[in-house]
Design a protein around this motif. Structure first.
Motif, short mmCIF file in Angstrom:
data_model
loop_
_atom_site.label_atom_id
_atom_site.label_comp_id
_atom_site.label_asym_id
_atom_site.label_seq_id
_atom_site.Cartn_x
_atom_site.Cartn_y
_atom_site.Cartn_z
N ALA A 1 47.69 53.14 32.68
CA ALA A 1 48.66 54.25 32.75
C ALA A 1 49.80 53.93 33.70
N GLU A 2 49.51 53.27 34.81
CA GLU A 2 50.54 52.97 35.81
C GLU A 2 51.44 51.81 35.39
N GLN A 3 50.91 50.90 34.57
CA GLN A 3 51.66 49.70 34.16
C GLN A 3 52.31 49.01 35.37
N PRO A 4 51.48 48.56 36.32
CA PRO A 4 52.03 47.93 37.53
C PRO A 4 52.62 46.57 37.23
N ASP A 5 53.39 46.07 38.18
CA ASP A 5 53.94 44.71 38.06
C ASP A 5 52.89 43.67 38.43
N LEU A 6 51.85 44.12 39.12
CA LEU A 6 50.77 43.20 39.50
C LEU A 6 49.53 44.01 39.87
N LEU A 7 48.38 43.50 39.47
CA LEU A 7 47.09 44.08 39.86
C LEU A 7 46.47 43.19 40.94
N LEU A 8 46.15 43.76 42.09
CA LEU A 8 45.53 43.02 43.18
C LEU A 8 44.12 43.55 43.39
N ILE A 9 43.13 42.73 43.07
CA ILE A 9 41.74 43.10 43.31
C ILE A 9 41.30 42.41 44.60
N ILE A 10 40.52 43.13 45.42
CA ILE A 10 40.14 42.61 46.72
C ILE A 10 38.63 42.69 46.91
N ASP A 11 37.98 41.51 46.96
CA ASP A 11 36.56 41.38 47.26
C ASP A 11 35.72 42.24 46.31
N SER A 12 34.50 42.60 46.70
CA SER A 12 33.58 43.44 45.90
C SER A 12 33.60 43.02 44.43
N PRO A 13 33.27 41.76 44.12
CA PRO A 13 33.48 41.26 42.76
C PRO A 13 32.74 42.00 41.66
N ASP A 14 31.56 42.54 41.95
CA ASP A 14 30.83 43.24 40.89
C ASP A 14 31.65 44.38 40.32
N PHE A 15 32.40 45.07 41.18
CA PHE A 15 33.23 46.16 40.71
C PHE A 15 34.63 45.69 40.32
N THR A 16 35.30 44.98 41.21
CA THR A 16 36.71 44.65 40.98
C THR A 16 36.90 43.71 39.80
N HIS A 17 35.97 42.79 39.59
CA HIS A 17 36.11 41.87 38.46
C HIS A 17 35.82 42.57 37.13
N SER A 18 34.94 43.57 37.18
CA SER A 18 34.71 44.35 35.95
C SER A 18 35.99 45.06 35.53
N VAL A 19 36.75 45.53 36.51
CA VAL A 19 38.05 46.14 36.21
C VAL A 19 39.02 45.10 35.68
N THR B 1 27.46 56.26 37.84
CA THR B 1 28.72 56.64 38.49
C THR B 1 29.65 55.43 38.60
N ILE B 2 29.09 54.29 38.98
CA ILE B 2 29.91 53.08 39.14
C ILE B 2 30.54 52.68 37.81
N ILE B 3 29.76 52.73 36.74
CA ILE B 3 30.30 52.36 35.42
C ILE B 3 31.44 53.30 35.02
N ARG B 4 31.25 54.61 35.28
CA ARG B 4 32.32 55.56 34.97
C ARG B 4 33.56 55.25 35.80
N ARG B 5 33.37 54.88 37.05
CA ARG B 5 34.50 54.58 37.92
C ARG B 5 35.23 53.31 37.47
N VAL B 6 34.50 52.35 36.94
CA VAL B 6 35.16 51.15 36.40
C VAL B 6 36.13 51.55 35.29
N HIS B 7 35.65 52.35 34.34
CA HIS B 7 36.49 52.75 33.20
C HIS B 7 37.65 53.63 33.65
N LEU B 8 37.38 54.52 34.61
CA LEU B 8 38.46 55.36 35.13
C LEU B 8 39.54 54.51 35.78
N THR B 9 39.13 53.48 36.53
CA THR B 9 40.10 52.61 37.20
C THR B 9 40.91 51.82 36.19
N VAL B 10 40.25 51.29 35.18
CA VAL B 10 40.98 50.56 34.13
C VAL B 10 42.02 51.46 33.47
#
Length: 398
Positions: free
Chosen positions: A92-110, A78-87
């Protein structure tokens, strides 16, 4: 700010992995909004606090907010699927900035995948992984996909500079802005020798911590009470561990008071004369509250099963894992790891702190310096400073 810049929306995509990140994200949104107003657009992955600030989470945070290696392994697909879904959502959103907060195993994978697919999107990481303690090679790897790091601990910028990590600035820690909640008012904490001694026992917030430490902590409390029956024990339990702790203390010969919720926990710290605690952020709470402490840590089943204890200890690149020691550049708080974290050793260490001893005085003297190390300049707030750096990283002047 030019007229064109003033009307151009500024879209930030947030990625958090647990409740603590949700809290930080919500406060940053408030500060960003105070600086640039309705120009701010927010989207991404968050919890209830960020939802209140307008973030419609792409999936429920509890899908990935798991702790402990057993839970992670069970939820890995589930976590792996959620990483790809988040990416995919970031792209798709093409934000001006991506802010990842803590939880490095997940957020850094993104973040790594976003950098490869959309290298034009600036990436800011809020809360540094503990590269200064173990796996220091992560710092240099982060520099490839993190443009700016926001640190909660004052020694982290120097650590990243030494290790070749990304640009890093100290923005303050949430706890240092809550001094009135953590520090006792006059008469709230009794002096040693004037009443019942108050001992707080904190076996951790994770199931793995509680299961490893609650029994030896209970045995240590029994030995403490046998030598000093003028001790009252309180266990502040996080809500999701309350039943586990209540069940675990049924066999204790010395019955503790169990309290839940942050307000009750902080009240217990304000009354406490000493603490026996699991290693972690709670050690910083205790230091700010001025509570001398004994810190214990036991490895989980994974390292024990594969006999990796010595290897794990060799991975640690600092000579202490206690946060106040690192912040204060002091070693007055001793940590007891693995076999050292036994009831006899822990009980004697606590008893030394429940009397006016050199070890107790050394900790209290060290705690007196914590404000100068952690406080931001007058008028600055953690979320406010973080918001300013985020805007600067995106090239926006305010």
């Amino acid at each position: 700010m030019s007229d064109t810049e003033a009307v151009k929306p500024f879209k930030v995509f947030f990625v958090v992995g647990e409740e603590s990140g949700d809290q930080l994200g919500a406060e940053v949104i408030k500060s960003l909004r105070a600086l640039i107003g309705e120009r701010l657009e927010v989207c991404g992955l968050g919890g209830e606090r960020m939802a209140a600030q307008g973030v419609q989470s792409i999936f429920p945070l509890h899908d990935i907010a798991v702790m402990g290696i057993t839970a992670v392994l069970e939820r890995l697909p589930t976590i792996i699927r959620r990483v790809h879904l988040t990416v995919d959502a970031v792209i798709a959103e093409q934000p001006d900035l991506l802010l990842i907060i803590d939880s490095p195993d997940f957020t850094h994978s993104v973040a790594k995948r976003v950098r490869k697919k959309a290298p034009h999107i600036p990436i800011v990481d809020y809360v540094s992984p503990s590269v200064w303690a173990w796996r220091p090679g992560r710092a240099k790897k982060m520099a490839v996909y993190v443009d700016q790091l926001l640190a909660l601990l004052p020694f982290e910028p120097a650590a990243h500079e030494r290790l070749g990590g990304p640009p890093c600035e100290y923005v303050g820690h949430p706890l240092i802005e809550r001094l009135s909640e953590l520090r006792p008012t006059e008469g709230e904490r009794s002096e040693l020798g004037t009443g019942t001694k108050q001992l707080v026992v904190l076996p951790g917030s994770r199931t793995s911590e509680v299961s490893r430490l609650l029994e030896p902590f209970g045995q240590a409390v029994e030995l403490i009470y046998a030598q000093d029956p003028n001790v009252e024990v309180t266990i502040p339990a996080v809500p999701h561990q309350e039943e586990r702790i209540r069940e675990g203390v049924r066999s204790w010969k010395v019955k503790p008071h169990i309290v839940t919720g942050e307000a009750e926990k902080f009240a217990a710290l304000r009354r406490a004369n000493a603490a026996l605690a699991a290693s972690g952020t709670v050690s910083l709470e205790l230091a700010i509250a001025g509570v001398p402490m004994v810190i214990a840590y036991k490895l989980d089943w994974f390292f024990r099963r594969f006999k990796q204890v010595n290897r794990f200890i060799r991975f640690i690149t600092v000579d202490t894992i206690v946060l106040p020691n690192l912040v204060l550049e002091d070693h007055s708080i001793k940590e007891y790891i693995e076999e050292e974290a036994n009831p006899e050793t822990l009980s004697q260490a606590v008893l030394e702190l429940l009397s006016d001893t050199p070890k107790r005085r050394a900790q209290l003297d060290a705690f007196a310096r914590i404000d100068e190390k952690m406080r931001l300049p007058e008028g600055e707030s953690q979320a406010g400073k973080a918001a300013q750096i985020i805007l600067r990283t995106a090239g926006i002047s305010v």
